[in-house]
Scaffold this active site. Structure first.
Site, short mmCIF file in Angstrom:
data_model
loop_
_atom_site.label_atom_id
_atom_site.label_comp_id
_atom_site.label_asym_id
_atom_site.label_seq_id
_atom_site.Cartn_x
_atom_site.Cartn_y
_atom_site.Cartn_z
N ASP A 1 -0.48 -0.88 -4.58
CA ASP A 1 -1.83 -0.29 -4.61
C ASP A 1 -1.78 1.12 -4.04
O ASP A 1 -1.56 1.30 -2.84
CB ASP A 1 -2.80 -1.17 -3.80
N ASP B 1 -9.28 -0.53 -9.86
CA ASP B 1 -10.03 -1.05 -8.71
C ASP B 1 -11.25 -0.15 -8.45
O ASP B 1 -12.34 -0.41 -8.97
CB ASP B 1 -9.12 -1.15 -7.48
N GLU C 1 -2.04 -0.76 -8.83
CA GLU C 1 -3.50 -0.73 -8.69
C GLU C 1 -3.98 0.70 -8.41
O GLU C 1 -3.41 1.40 -7.58
CB GLU C 1 -3.85 -1.67 -7.53
N LYS D 1 -14.46 -6.90 -6.94
CA LYS D 1 -14.77 -7.18 -5.52
C LYS D 1 -16.29 -7.27 -5.40
O LYS D 1 -17.00 -6.40 -5.91
CB LYS D 1 -14.30 -6.02 -4.63
N LYS E 1 0.84 -1.20 0.00
CA LYS E 1 0.00 0.00 0.00
C LYS E 1 0.88 1.25 0.00
O LYS E 1 1.81 1.36 0.81
CB LYS E 1 -0.90 0.01 1.24
C1 LIG Z 1 -7.95 -6.14 2.05
C2 LIG Z 1 -7.46 -6.10 0.63
N1 LIG Z 1 -6.20 -6.72 0.49
C3 LIG Z 1 -7.33 -4.67 0.15
O1 LIG Z 1 -6.25 -4.16 0.15
N2 LIG Z 1 -8.44 -4.05 -0.25
C4 LIG Z 1 -8.37 -2.65 -0.55
C5 LIG Z 1 -9.53 -1.91 0.05
C6 LIG Z 1 -9.70 -2.32 1.47
C7 LIG Z 1 -10.50 -1.45 2.34
O2 LIG Z 1 -10.20 -0.27 2.51
O3 LIG Z 1 -11.39 -2.05 2.97
C8 LIG Z 1 -8.07 -2.37 -1.97
O4 LIG Z 1 -7.79 -3.25 -2.77
O5 LIG Z 1 -8.07 -1.21 -2.34
MG LIG Z 2 -7.26 -1.64 -4.35
#
Ligand SMILES: C[C@H](N)C(=O)N[C@H](CCC(=O)O)C(=O)O
Ligand SMILES: [Mg+2]
Length: 355
Positions: free
Chosen positions: A190, A243, A218, A267, A162
């Site tokens: 991401d 995403d 991402e 998702k 992240k």
């Molecule tokens: C939990 C998953 N690996 C993830 O990173 N999801 C996020 C959004 C998660 C959230 O804020 O609940 C994504 O892909 O952006």
């Molecule tokens: Mg994402």
């Protein structure tokens, strides 16, 4: 098998460490659990995650959407009339995709139980095993390096890093992680909308010049900035994955037509469930675009439904279903087996929870 009642509960799970992205920090999961009761005594289970910064939903809005709009629209319907149920679900209320997802997956759970089949087989049954990545929260570089090395020690080969909270430090963060984990670990990045288009191109090109070997980046820019995503995709070599820009089949068509991304993250909390997710996956496949299955901060209930969907689809080639892995413990027993990075489907009927 008719839908007799919909019961709403709460599902809670503490996280092992705080989950931090460019959009939010979360310490504890508190989601909505859904139980759809059929007239033969069977129960289908679902979950909705209140991700206000992405879907605009809260636990209160999810509860209201289900009680006041969704429940009256589908009660009494036959579970086997899946397309008709899904049409009513879709039309019952605008957006509210996580509320719809919880109901959708619970109905699919019932449908699969009706035929005594595991859900992934009912949906297409492409594979039995999935390999998920694990998220490394955005923090200071040293902490992210430490978290990455710990994840590898736990057996994870794919890290989702992240960034996007402090763009000035992001190149250093990612390069330090690549340096520490070595060349064989797959790195996904991401930004959760945290970069401007120009910043994104500068950062991604710097990573390319440094041979950081990033599998994909991402959602580099704001979800609504499709031109910005198009600019990033056109001006970088690295694969760009949409995403937050893709909730619906229509969004997927827009992104594909405008060449705004190379890949799409599906998702269930964004699509409103499996029925719409299948449409996005099919549209993407017909256009030569591979998909990731992702999750929000969800527990094993809804992540298991997503795992069944992913296992059923050839075109889902990347898996980000680490929700249960981030929790101290599962709030429910049963479902697919989550063991380190591997997720194995079992041949129990439905999603696999005994209710
Ligand atoms: C939990 C998953 N690996 C993830 O990173 N999801 C996020 C959004 C998660 C959230 O804020 O609940 C994504 O892909 O952006
Ligand atoms: Mg994402």
């Amino acid at each position: 098998m008719k839908i007799k009642d919909i019961v709403i509960g709460v599902v809670e799970a503490p996280l092992i460490t705080p989950f931090k992205t460019a959009l939010r920090t979360v310490y504890y999961i508190r989601n909505i659990a859904i139980y759809v009761h059929a007239d033969d005594g069977q129960i289908g289970i679902g979950e909705a995650a209140p991700t206000a910064v992405i879907t605009g939903e809260t636990n209160a809005s999810i509860t209201e959407a289900i009680n006041e709009y969704i429940k009256p629209a589908i009660i009494g319907m036959d579970v086997e009339d899946i397309s008709q149920i899904m049409e009513r679900l879709d039309k019952s209320i605008y957006k509210n995709t996580s509320a719809k997802a919880a109901i959708d997956m619970a109905i699919y759970d019932l449908l699969a139980k009706r035929y005594q089949a595991p859900l992934y087989k009912l949906l297409g049954g492409y594979r039995k095993e999935l390999v998920t990545d694990i998220t490394i929260s955005v923090n200071e570089t040293a902490e992210m390096v430490k978290d990455s090395l710990e994840a590898i020690k736990r057996g994870f080969q794919i890290l989702k890093i992240k960034v996007g909270k402090d763009p000035a430090g992001d190149i250093a963060r990612i390069l330090a992680i690549r340096d520490a984990v070595g060349p064989t670990i797959t790195l996904r990045v991401d930004a959760n909308q945290g970069w401007t288009p120009k910043e994104a191109v500068r950062i991604i090109r710097a990573l390319e010049d440094a041979n950081a070997n990033i599998e994909l980046v991402e959602q580099p820019v704001h979800y609504s900035d499709i031109e910005g995503m198009q600019y990033v995709t056109a001006n970088t070599i690295t694969n760009i994955l949409a995403d937050e820009s893709v909730f619906s089949p229509k969004d997927a068509i827009t992104v594909i037509e405008k060449r705004a991304a190379d890949l799409i993250n599906i998702k269930l909390m964004k699509t409103g469930g499996i029925y719409q997710a299948q449409k996005i996956c099919n549209i993407a496949e017909a256009n030569g675009i591979q998909c990731m299955i992702g999750c929000m901060l969800e527990t094993k209930i809804s992540v298991s439904a997503a795992a069944h969907f992913a296992a059923s689809q050839k075109n889902i080639t990347m898996v980000d279903l680490d929700g249960p892995i981030l929790c101290v413990k599962d709030p429910v027993a049963g479902g697919p087996i989550f063991n380190g990075q591997s997720i194995s489907m079992l041949d129990k009927p439905g999603i696999g929870f005994s209710l």
